[in-house]
Design a protein around this motif. Structure first.
Motif, mmCIF file in Angstrom:
data_model
loop_
_atom_site.group_PDB
_atom_site.id
_atom_site.type_symbol
_atom_site.label_atom_id
_atom_site.label_comp_id
_atom_site.label_asym_id
_atom_site.label_seq_id
_atom_site.Cartn_x
_atom_site.Cartn_y
_atom_site.Cartn_z
ATOM 1 N N LEU A 169 2.972 35.949 100.109
ATOM 2 C CA LEU A 169 1.596 35.613 99.685
ATOM 3 C C LEU A 169 1.792 36.302 98.575
ATOM 4 C CD1 LEU A 169 1.228 36.582 103.085
ATOM 5 C CD2 LEU A 169 -0.578 38.298 102.635
ATOM 6 N N ASP A 170 0.518 35.792 97.520
ATOM 7 C CA ASP A 170 0.352 36.451 95.819
ATOM 8 C C ASP A 170 -0.536 36.902 95.412
ATOM 9 O OD1 ASP A 170 3.596 35.748 95.526
ATOM 10 O OD2 ASP A 170 3.368 33.600 95.682
ATOM 11 N N GLY A 171 -0.686 37.646 94.905
ATOM 12 C CA GLY A 171 -1.953 37.871 94.472
ATOM 13 C C GLY A 171 -3.635 37.700 95.696
ATOM 14 N N VAL A 172 -2.825 38.265 96.648
ATOM 15 C CA VAL A 172 -4.048 38.146 97.569
ATOM 16 C C VAL A 172 -5.717 38.866 97.555
ATOM 17 C CG1 VAL A 172 -4.687 37.389 100.175
ATOM 18 C CG2 VAL A 172 -2.808 36.451 99.644
ATOM 19 N N ALA A 173 -6.609 38.596 98.004
ATOM 20 C CA ALA A 173 -7.927 39.349 97.488
ATOM 21 C C ALA A 173 -8.741 39.119 98.877
ATOM 22 C CB ALA A 173 -8.331 39.257 96.481
ATOM 23 N N CYS A 174 -8.895 40.271 99.406
ATOM 24 C CA CYS A 174 -9.396 39.997 100.886
ATOM 25 C C CYS A 174 -10.891 40.845 100.980
ATOM 26 C CB CYS A 174 -8.629 40.476 102.130
ATOM 27 S SG CYS A 174 -9.895 40.470 104.147
ATOM 28 N N ILE A 175 -11.821 39.809 101.034
ATOM 29 C CA ILE A 175 -13.209 39.888 100.839
ATOM 30 C C ILE A 175 -14.191 39.824 102.628
ATOM 31 C CG2 ILE A 175 -16.033 40.257 100.039
ATOM 32 C CD1 ILE A 175 -14.781 39.795 97.110
ATOM 33 N N ARG A 176 -15.305 41.061 103.426
ATOM 34 C CA ARG A 176 -15.382 40.945 104.410
ATOM 35 C C ARG A 176 -16.456 41.327 103.948
ATOM 36 N NH1 ARG A 176 -11.790 39.951 109.003
ATOM 37 N NH2 ARG A 176 -14.383 39.529 110.218
ATOM 38 N N GLY A 177 -17.962 40.864 104.959
ATOM 39 C CA GLY A 177 -19.023 41.040 104.431
ATOM 40 C C GLY A 177 -18.657 41.328 102.902
ATOM 41 N N ASP A 178 -19.489 42.104 102.499
ATOM 42 C CA ASP A 178 -19.626 43.226 100.915
ATOM 43 C C ASP A 178 -18.094 43.568 100.359
ATOM 44 O OD1 ASP A 178 -21.709 41.259 101.084
ATOM 45 O OD2 ASP A 178 -23.554 42.636 100.768
ATOM 46 N N ARG A 179 -17.823 43.750 101.415
ATOM 47 C CA ARG A 179 -16.694 44.529 100.947
ATOM 48 C C ARG A 179 -15.575 43.830 100.731
ATOM 49 N NH1 ARG A 179 -13.438 48.521 105.232
ATOM 50 N NH2 ARG A 179 -12.045 49.562 104.317
ATOM 51 N N LEU A 180 -14.595 44.871 99.430
ATOM 52 C CA LEU A 180 -13.234 43.746 99.146
ATOM 53 C C LEU A 180 -12.510 45.029 99.599
ATOM 54 C CD1 LEU A 180 -11.701 42.777 97.536
ATOM 55 C CD2 LEU A 180 -11.894 44.349 95.564
ATOM 56 N N LEU A 181 -11.425 44.969 100.644
ATOM 57 C CA LEU A 181 -10.374 45.355 101.161
ATOM 58 C C LEU A 181 -9.407 45.569 100.585
ATOM 59 C CD1 LEU A 181 -11.438 43.771 105.106
ATOM 60 C CD2 LEU A 181 -12.435 45.982 104.713
ATOM 61 N N PHE A 182 -8.922 43.985 99.851
ATOM 62 C CA PHE A 182 -7.666 45.095 98.858
ATOM 63 C C PHE A 182 -7.535 43.592 98.102
ATOM 64 C CE2 PHE A 182 -6.656 42.822 103.132
ATOM 65 C CZ PHE A 182 -5.433 41.930 102.699
ATOM 66 N N GLU A 183 -7.224 43.804 96.789
ATOM 67 C CA GLU A 183 -7.015 42.556 96.345
ATOM 68 C C GLU A 183 -5.475 42.518 95.171
ATOM 69 O OE1 GLU A 183 -9.583 42.744 92.320
ATOM 70 O OE2 GLU A 183 -9.464 45.373 92.768
ATOM 71 N N ASN A 184 -4.966 41.100 94.806
ATOM 72 C CA ASN A 184 -3.899 41.223 94.204
ATOM 73 C C ASN A 184 -2.669 41.886 94.895
ATOM 74 O OD1 ASN A 184 -2.626 40.101 92.147
ATOM 75 N ND2 ASN A 184 -2.048 42.814 90.787
ATOM 76 N N LEU A 185 -2.941 41.353 95.997
ATOM 77 C CA LEU A 185 -1.431 41.734 96.988
ATOM 78 C C LEU A 185 -0.639 40.529 97.272
ATOM 79 C CD1 LEU A 185 -1.657 43.945 100.430
ATOM 80 C CD2 LEU A 185 -0.906 41.688 100.303
ATOM 81 N N SER A 186 0.586 41.249 97.357
ATOM 82 C CA SER A 186 2.036 40.126 96.630
ATOM 83 C C SER A 186 2.506 40.303 98.079
ATOM 84 C CB SER A 186 2.120 39.952 96.004
ATOM 85 O OG SER A 186 1.693 39.204 94.627
ATOM 86 N N LEU A 187 3.055 40.129 99.382
ATOM 87 C CA LEU A 187 4.161 39.921 99.662
ATOM 88 C C LEU A 187 4.856 39.175 100.276
ATOM 89 C CD1 LEU A 187 3.877 39.516 103.440
ATOM 90 C CD2 LEU A 187 1.918 41.480 102.712
ATOM 91 N N ALA A 188 6.738 38.730 100.569
ATOM 92 C CA ALA A 188 7.538 38.154 100.963
ATOM 93 C C ALA A 188 7.698 39.161 102.357
ATOM 94 C CB ALA A 188 8.334 37.439 100.321
ATOM 95 N N LEU A 189 8.430 37.976 103.771
ATOM 96 C CA LEU A 189 9.468 38.054 104.478
ATOM 97 C C LEU A 189 9.504 36.587 104.827
ATOM 98 C CD1 LEU A 189 6.631 39.744 107.131
ATOM 99 C CD2 LEU A 189 8.566 40.251 105.845
#
Length: 194
Positions: free
Chosen positions: A7-27
């Protein structure tokens, strides 16, 4: 990409709420990452993004290999006996009955093969969902609160299954309120991202 999941620079919005942004990880093969944090921090949403069930508001999600998911729904037909419900998924995943047999043994579910899924306890349903994941042959396991309702013996079987999967080159993304005692487990505090 040598990683199974990135995941590179991922953002997640649920409804009108930003849960997280700029999240990067690798497995990579053999990796396991524990997503921890309070309710509402985005752990389940991140698992669903990784599975392709939610779309990222920004960034990219790349998977190499198939994913198997455990979340709040067992995905097993409640009206069917357990073995028939698992055999349905074996056909979808194009694996043979021996994979189901081995997975049922690993999670001590063979004695319940003729019990309708609807009659299983919460912990037994989680174990049944884990049988489905193990039997799938997927390289990426996405486990959202997989130990809910499990007793100590079942949790031990879950940890052994995760260890075997990692040893065989699989990767695990795990959301849980507790670490389950899994060795060499990387951590991501979702609460710190809010």
């Amino acid at each position: 990409m040598s990683e199974l999941l990135r995941l590179d620079g991922v953002a997640c919005i649920r409804g009108d709420r930003l849960l997280f942004e700029n999240l990067s990880l690798a497995l990579a093969p053999g990796d396991a990452l524990w997503l921890r944090g309070p309710n509402g921090a985005g752990k389940s949403s991140l698992i669903r993004l990784a599975a392709g069930l939610l779309h990222a508001a920004a960034g990219t999600v790349e998977r190499r290999g198939r994913c198997a998911l455990i979340d709040e729904a067992s995905a097993l037909d409640a009206e069917l006996p357990l073995r028939r419900a698992l055999d349905f998924w074996a056909r979808v995943d194009t694996v043979d009955g021996h994979a189901v047999d081995r997975a049922m043994t690993a999670m001590a579910m063979a004695p319940l093969s003729e019990v309708p899924v609807a009659m299983l306890s919460t912990g037994q349903r989680k174990r049944a969902a884990m049988v489905r994941v193990i039997a799938s042959g997927a390289s990426i396991w996405l486990l959202d609160e997989p130990a809910n309702g499990m007793d100590d013996a079942a949790q031990g079987r879950l940890m052994a299954a995760i260890a075997a999967h990692r040893t065989n080159g699989g990767a695990v993304l795990l959301a849980s309120h507790f670490a389950l005692g899994i060795a060499d487990l990387a951590e991501l505090d979702m609460g710190a991202l809010a």
